[in-house]
Scaffold this active site. Structure first.
Site, PDB file in Angstrom:
ATOM      1  CB  CYS A  71      -0.981  -0.051   1.163  1.00 14.71           C
ATOM      2  SG  CYS A  71      -2.434   0.924   0.849  1.00 14.71           S
ATOM      3  CG  HIS A 160      -2.980  -3.329   4.279  1.00 18.24           C
ATOM      4  ND1 HIS A 160      -2.005  -2.653   4.975  1.00 18.24           N
ATOM      5  CD2 HIS A 160      -3.621  -2.410   3.539  1.00 18.24           C
ATOM      6  CE1 HIS A 160      -2.057  -1.373   4.668  1.00 18.24           C
ATOM      7  NE2 HIS A 160      -3.029  -1.193   3.802  1.00 18.24           N
ATOM      8  CD  GLU A 162      -0.139  -5.474   6.409  1.00 15.64           C
ATOM      9  OE1 GLU A 162      -0.022  -6.138   5.359  1.00 15.64           O
ATOM     10  OE2 GLU A 162      -0.505  -4.285   6.427  1.00 15.64           O
TER      11      GLU A 162
END
Ligand code: GLN
Length: 186
Positions: A71, A160, A162
Site C-alpha cells: 500500500c 494488506h 499482514e
C-alpha cells in the site's frame, strides 16, 4: 518508521524469521530483505529522507536486495505518483494514483486470485496502479486493476496481507529473499 510495521513483524516471526524494525540507514546492513509497510506515504517518505534511510535503501536495491511494499510502500516505490511531488524511492517502473478507489470504496475487502487459488485481501485507502512498464509482471488483479506486482527483486501489493491470517504473500516474498541469500557468500 510509521504505519503497520508491527503486524508485518508478527507474521514474519510466526514464520520463523528473525525480523527487525528498520528505522535508520545502518539497519539496512542487518537485513536480507525489506518490507515497507502501509501507513501514510507522505509521512514515511519525509522521515526516510530526513535521516538518509531512503538513500541507503536505493543503494541496497541497486545491489539486488528484495524489497516488498504494501500500500503506502508501493506508493513510495513508484517512479510516478499522479499529481504529487512527495519524497519517494522511485525504484519501480509504475505510476500510482493515491486514494483512487474514493468515496465509500475507500476501504474494502475482496477475494482475489493468487497462484490459482483464492486470497482474501484487505484494501485500505489503497492506490490504483495506473501504469506499468514492460519489466513489471502482474501476479494478481482485482476487477482489472493490478494489485500484486513484481519487478525483478521488487514485490508490491496495494492490499494488506499482514492483516489476514493467510501468510502466502509473505512466504512468497521470503522465497525471493532466500533465493538471493543462497547465491550470496556470508
Ligand atoms: N492512502 C495512503 C497513502 O496515500 C496509503 C494507505 C495505506 O497504506 N493503507 O499514503
Amino acid at each position: 518508521m510509521q504505519g503497520d510495521f508491527r503486524e508485518h513483524l508478527i507474521v514474519l516471526r510466526k514464520l520463523g524469521v528473525s525480523a527487525i524494525e528498520v528505522k535508520s540507514p545502518e539497519d539496512m546492513s542487518k537485513v536480507d530483505g525489506l518490507i515497507i509497510p502501509g501507513g501514510e506515504s507522505t509521512t514515511i517518505g519525509k522521515l526516510m529522507s530526513r535521516n538518509g534511510l531512503d538513500r541507503e535503501i536505493k543503494v541496497k536495491h541497486s545491489q539486488g536486495i528484495p524489497i516488498y511494499g504494501t500500500c503506502a510502500g508501493v506508493i513510495l516505490m513508484a517512479k510516478e505518483i499522479e499529481g504529487s511531488k512527495q519524497p519517494r524511492l522511485a525504484i519501480a517502473d509504475i505510476s500510482v494514483a493515491r486514494n483512487a478507489y474514493g468515496g465509500q470504496l475507500d476501504s474494502f475487502e475482496a477475494d482475489i486470485l493468487f497462484q490459482k487459488s483464492k486470497l482474501h485481501s484487505v484494501f485500505i485507502r489503497a492506490p490504483i496502479i495506473s501504469r506499468t512498464s514492460k519489466g513489471v509482471e502482474v501476479l494478481a488483479y482485482h476487477k482489472k486493476n493490478p494489485v500484486l506486482l513484481r519487478q525483478g527483486n521488487l514485490l508490491m501489493s496495494t492490499f494488506h496481507p499482514e492483516l489476514t491470517q493467510d501468510a502466502r504473500i509473505h512466504k512468497y516474498f521470503l522465497g525471493m529473499c532466500s533465493k538471493r541469500m543462497k547465491g550470496k557468500i556470508h
